[in-house]
Design an enzyme around this catalytic site. Structure first.
Site, short mmCIF file in Angstrom:
data_model
loop_
_atom_site.label_atom_id
_atom_site.label_comp_id
_atom_site.label_asym_id
_atom_site.label_seq_id
_atom_site.Cartn_x
_atom_site.Cartn_y
_atom_site.Cartn_z
N ASP A 282 0.93 -1.19 0.13
CA ASP A 282 0.02 0.12 0.09
C ASP A 282 0.86 1.25 -0.01
O ASP A 282 0.69 2.26 0.98
CB ASP A 282 -0.95 -0.05 1.26
CG ASP A 282 -1.76 -1.24 1.42
OD1 ASP A 282 -2.28 -1.77 0.28
OD2 ASP A 282 -2.11 -1.62 2.54
N GLU B 38 -11.56 0.90 -3.64
CA GLU B 38 -10.94 1.29 -2.35
C GLU B 38 -9.75 2.21 -2.81
O GLU B 38 -9.28 2.09 -4.08
CB GLU B 38 -10.55 0.14 -1.55
CG GLU B 38 -9.86 -0.83 -2.39
CD GLU B 38 -9.65 -2.08 -1.58
OE1 GLU B 38 -10.23 -2.15 -0.29
OE2 GLU B 38 -8.86 -3.14 -1.69
#
Length: 501
Positions: free
Chosen positions: A14, A182
């Site tokens: 991420d 997302e």
């Protein structure tokens, strides 16, 4: 430019990138580990150095009893008005939190929980008037909280000092219809607002999609070529590519940093190091980003890193599970040695083991350490989580290898030969042997002890069971030292790694 890949190897998922002048910084997720949210620095987008963490104090994240897969999810790192800002989801902990710092290496603030934000993967951005926008993936938890409904990408205007939403959430965009929209990031580039998201789930269907608008609050139109990046249904060596963040390079070109995985085995089904940070060039065509498929760089030379524990404090590479490393590591009682003292109640199955580890960053790896176990019991472990780990440990009488895979555990024990004050233990991982049509697993893991005849393997175990897909883990392998009884001293630890090429 064509950045090397992986850009930051090992468990570094991420990624969020921030440019300040000629300096670049990347923050990554850390989940149940402390220190949390590592910060890496580079000036050339090629060589990255860890410079610190956002969360160095246990109070900054609510990790003490957080379940596996919880903790620090998907930070966004930005610089605005002379300060660094990091917004992150502390899953099952403090919720959505804002941290600030004058310098990226810290110290960072204690963190301000956000109010009026129900979701994950927050992004923070400001328009020309100074209005702050918090964009995130909206979630509603159902029933007992074990199930959830995704609401797509949502946004609020935010007071960043108090963390309070200034309005009710609005829906911005839900991507192309793939599951789990997302990881939004919002940018103002050449007069246009771009919304980059992940969708398809963080597994093999992972993808990047993009939309644009004349306003930060929409409405947004999707790119006709969406998803603009995905490795799904390809034979590319880097899979699961997604969760991207954009940045402009010193030469004026652009890249996207993103997560990816290096699955191995005959069906390429197992990824020992989990989700890593990669990068890929992009170009702008008719106002839309066109991103190149993620390429894997050729294998480099062997990397050797030795820690003799002679410094006054641990380096930034060392991690502990749900507790601060400094609460476990004693570097002063026996200078030149690291001392671990166990309370006798926690082993590697525990939520908070007495464990200090570092990320496995290479496909071929050997980790060796010299122990003094006259006053205790401990050793080395390669860990995915408390249900998936391989260990080799010793006390003054025996040496034991152990494999834990879910509900199953097995041990192999033999008498300790030699002096308990100087016990060398080693964990290695190497490519799995060919079987039939190919290599079924990613690697084999050897748990070994040095004896008078050289290295003796106590167990040779299948690496499939300490891989991200088997453990259903957001993390990757972390390997290091632990103690289960009494006091264990470590003179040095040597990490040797290289990739398969």
């Amino acid at each position: 430019m064509n950045p090397p890949n992986p850009l930051i190897p090992g468990f570094n998922p991420d990624p969020s990138i921030c440019r300040v002048g000629d300096d670049y910084y990347i923050a990554c997720s850390s989940f149940e580990y402390l220190p949390g949210i590592p910060i890496y620095h580079s000036r050339n987008l090629t060589d990255w150095t860890p410079i610190g963490h956002v969360a160095t104090r246990a109070s900054q994240l609510g990790l003490h009893d957080v379940p596996t897969l919880g903790g620090a999810w998907a930070p966004t790192l930005r610089h605005h008005d002379g300060r660094f800002w990091c917004v992150v989801t502390d899953a099952n902990g403090r919720g959505s939190v804002i941290f600030t710092a004058e310098r990226p290496e810290g110290p960072w603030s204690d963190g301000t929980p956000m109010q009026g934000v129900s979701g994950i993967d927050p992004d923070i951005a400001w328009d020309e008037d100074g209005t702050c926008y918090l964009t995130y993936s909206g979630l509603v938890f159902n029933g007992d909280g074990t199930d959830m409904t995704h609401l797509g990408i949502q946004q609020v205007r935010l007071d960043p000092e108090s963390g309070k939403a200034l309005e009710e959430p609005r829906s911005l965009w839900s991507g192309t219809g793939l599951m789990f929209p997302e990881a939004p990031h919002l940018y103002h580039i050449d007069g246009t607002w771009y919304l980059v998201i992940a969708e398809g789930g963080t597994e093999r269907g992972h993808a990047v999609s993009v939309a644009r608008s004349t306003r930060p609050d929409g409405p947004f139109e999707g790119c006709p070529a969406n998803p603009v990046l995905s490795a799904r249904s390809t034979d590319r060596p880097v899979q699961n590519t997604g969760h991207g963040d954009l940045v402009q390079c010193p030469d004026g070109s652009w890249i996207m940093v993103l997560l990816g995985m290096r699955p191995r085995g005959m069906t390429r089904a197992f990824s020992p190091m989990g989700r890593e940070t990669f990068a890929s060039p992009l170009r702008w065509v008719e106002g839309w980003p066109v991103i190149e498929p993620v390429e894997l760089s050729p294998a480099g030379p062997t990397v050797r890193i030795r820690d003799d524990f002679e410094a006054d404090s641990l380096g930034p590479e060392w991690l502990s599970v749900r507790q601060e490393p400094n609460a476990l590591a004693n570097l002063s009682d026996r200078p030149g040695w690291l001392r671990l003292t166990a309370d006798g109640t926690a082993d590697m199955d525990a939520l908070r083991p007495c464990f200090l580890g570092r990320r496995q960053q290479h496909e071929r790896v050997g980790v060796t350490a010299l122990f003094d176990i006259r006053e205790g019991r401990g050793g080395l472990s390669v860990r995915m989580d408390e249900w998936h780990h391989y260990d080799i440990e010793a006390d003054a009488e025996t040496v034991c290898a152990r494999g834990r895979t879910g509900a199953l555990a097995q041990t192999w024990e033999r008498p300790l030969q030699g002096d308990a004050a100087r016990v060398e233990l080693r964990i290695t991982a190497e490519p799995a042997p060919k079987h039939g049509l190919g290599r079924l697993g990613p690697d084999v893991v050897r748990l070994s002890v040095r004896t008078g005849d050289g290295w003796t393997d106590l167990a040779v175990l299948d690496g499939r069971y300490v891989a991200a897909e088997t453990a259903a883990s957001f993390t990757g392998r972390v390997v290091g030292m632990y103690a289960t009884q009494g006091t264990v001293d470590v003179d040095w630890l040597l990490y040797e790694g290289r990739d398969n090429g």
